[in-house]
Design a protein around this motif. Sequence first.
Motif, mmCIF file in Angstrom:
data_model
loop_
_atom_site.group_PDB
_atom_site.id
_atom_site.type_symbol
_atom_site.label_atom_id
_atom_site.label_comp_id
_atom_site.label_asym_id
_atom_site.label_seq_id
_atom_site.Cartn_x
_atom_site.Cartn_y
_atom_site.Cartn_z
ATOM 1 N N UNK A 134 0.846 -1.191 0.000
ATOM 2 C CA UNK A 134 0.000 0.000 0.000
ATOM 3 C C UNK A 134 0.883 1.243 0.000
ATOM 4 N N UNK A 135 0.662 2.111 -0.976
ATOM 5 C CA UNK A 135 1.394 3.373 -1.084
ATOM 6 C C UNK A 135 0.409 4.503 -0.829
ATOM 7 N N UNK A 136 0.748 5.387 0.091
ATOM 8 C CA UNK A 136 -0.074 6.565 0.371
ATOM 9 C C UNK A 136 0.840 7.788 0.350
ATOM 10 N N UNK A 137 0.707 8.609 -0.674
ATOM 11 C CA UNK A 137 1.545 9.810 -0.847
ATOM 12 C C UNK A 137 0.590 10.994 -0.977
ATOM 13 N N UNK A 138 0.338 11.684 0.135
ATOM 14 C CA UNK A 138 -0.705 12.693 0.199
ATOM 15 C C UNK A 138 -0.168 13.936 0.891
ATOM 16 N N UNK A 139 -0.246 15.060 0.190
ATOM 17 C CA UNK A 139 0.302 16.296 0.731
ATOM 18 C C UNK A 139 -0.528 17.484 0.272
ATOM 19 N N UNK A 140 -0.282 18.626 0.881
ATOM 20 C CA UNK A 140 -1.015 19.849 0.594
ATOM 21 C C UNK A 140 -0.250 20.668 -0.437
ATOM 22 N N UNK A 141 -0.802 20.750 -1.653
ATOM 23 C CA UNK A 141 -0.121 21.482 -2.724
ATOM 24 C C UNK A 141 0.109 22.938 -2.348
ATOM 25 N N UNK A 142 -0.800 23.517 -1.585
ATOM 26 C CA UNK A 142 -0.658 24.925 -1.214
ATOM 27 C C UNK A 142 0.493 25.139 -0.235
ATOM 28 N N UNK A 143 0.824 24.124 0.522
ATOM 29 C CA UNK A 143 1.933 24.215 1.466
ATOM 30 C C UNK A 143 3.277 23.968 0.793
ATOM 31 N N UNK A 144 3.338 22.956 -0.069
ATOM 32 C CA UNK A 144 4.609 22.509 -0.619
ATOM 33 C C UNK A 144 4.918 23.097 -1.997
ATOM 34 N N UNK A 145 3.889 23.557 -2.704
ATOM 35 C CA UNK A 145 4.097 24.101 -4.051
ATOM 36 C C UNK A 145 3.302 25.388 -4.229
ATOM 37 N N UNK A 146 3.445 26.345 -3.339
ATOM 38 C CA UNK A 146 2.593 27.539 -3.386
ATOM 39 C C UNK A 146 2.759 28.324 -4.689
ATOM 40 N N UNK A 147 1.634 28.559 -5.364
ATOM 41 C CA UNK A 147 1.647 29.367 -6.575
ATOM 42 C C UNK A 147 2.333 28.752 -7.779
ATOM 43 N N UNK A 148 2.718 27.484 -7.707
ATOM 44 C CA UNK A 148 3.444 26.853 -8.807
ATOM 45 C C UNK A 148 2.444 26.280 -9.823
ATOM 46 N N UNK A 149 1.883 27.164 -10.631
ATOM 47 C CA UNK A 149 0.859 26.750 -11.603
ATOM 48 C C UNK A 149 1.387 25.716 -12.585
ATOM 49 N N UNK A 150 2.683 25.748 -12.888
ATOM 50 C CA UNK A 150 3.237 24.826 -13.874
ATOM 51 C C UNK A 150 3.000 23.373 -13.505
ATOM 52 N N UNK A 151 2.874 23.095 -12.209
ATOM 53 C CA UNK A 151 2.802 21.705 -11.772
ATOM 54 C C UNK A 151 1.480 21.046 -12.174
ATOM 55 N N UNK A 152 0.437 21.870 -12.413
ATOM 56 C CA UNK A 152 -0.849 21.341 -12.862
ATOM 57 C C UNK A 152 -1.106 21.621 -14.340
ATOM 58 N N UNK A 153 -0.121 22.208 -15.006
ATOM 59 C CA UNK A 153 -0.231 22.455 -16.441
ATOM 60 C C UNK A 153 0.267 21.234 -17.213
ATOM 61 N N UNK A 154 0.004 21.222 -18.518
ATOM 62 C CA UNK A 154 0.494 20.121 -19.356
ATOM 63 C C UNK A 154 2.003 19.994 -19.209
ATOM 64 N N UNK A 155 2.470 18.773 -18.985
ATOM 65 C CA UNK A 155 3.896 18.540 -18.785
ATOM 66 C C UNK A 155 4.362 18.721 -17.360
#
Length: 307
Positions: A141-162
């Motif tokens: 069982x793999x559980x990798x769960x984190x808060x994008x707002x905490x660890x990647x604040x404002x990093x829109x590229x991470x949810x963009x294509x690529x």
Amino acid sequence: MDRIKLGLVGIGKIARDQHLPALAASQDFELAATASRHGRVDGIDGYGTIAELVSARPDISAVSLCTPPDGRFEQAMAAIAAGRHVMLEKPPAATVSEAEALAQAAREAGVTLFATWHSREAAEVDAARDWLVDRRIDAVRIRWMENIRQWHPGQDWILAAGGFGVFDPGINALSIATRMLPQPLTVLSATMDVPSNRACPIAAAVTFRSGAAQVDAKFDFLQTGEQTWHIEVDTDAGMLRLTQGGGWLELPDGTVLSGSDQEYPRLYRDFARLVRNGESDVDLRPIQLVADAFLVADRRVVEAFEF
């Protein structure tokens, strides 16, 4: 032994949080210059692009790329074409074919290419691998769960294509799993939750096979409260539990192992060894698994996401 002069490309969050401290403490590398559209490091020569860096600084023999995966291919190819050794932040490229092309180009140019997976260097990953080598594995069982707002604040590229979406951290778990599980992983099925205003998933569930065992993985970018980065492995000798991103190991007999965070110092020591030995290290299994998950996934559109 003289330290290797290195150029750091992309002065963003990961560079400041991890690469710069590791390089400051390194006995193998001297940070000689940077290349970034926006960031600079005080006291270090800064250039706008990697092309400018390699042209102006023939004394720099290695570069480390910390930019987002989309666009990294061209940067790495420019460095390889200039005869520089290259270290790649994870994931190594935006696609598997790009990563394979980089590996071929490095071989033809006779330079080192190091596709890094920093989570493999977590303190107890190798201990987990060694303990599992002779065990029968029944389930994972793999559980990798984190808060994008905490660890990647404002990093829109991470949810963009690529940008890989939730698989940007999720690939860390897969890099650990491909290192510690004795049998190869293959993808059976996947679901991905994609916000209506984004290109990449904000949550995903993937089922893998490893030998006779099923591997159930859940990735989530909207975890609040306690952040979760753990892998549990059911075996014929009991359950192994690797937590805190690989830094804490609990064995069935009650043994607990934990060590200090040395992921990036270890990566730079490995890079120096590869350069001095004229070798490369390009393991593409984690990114291949992500690509396979995207191929088979049932994509579900969910509510829009804003930082």
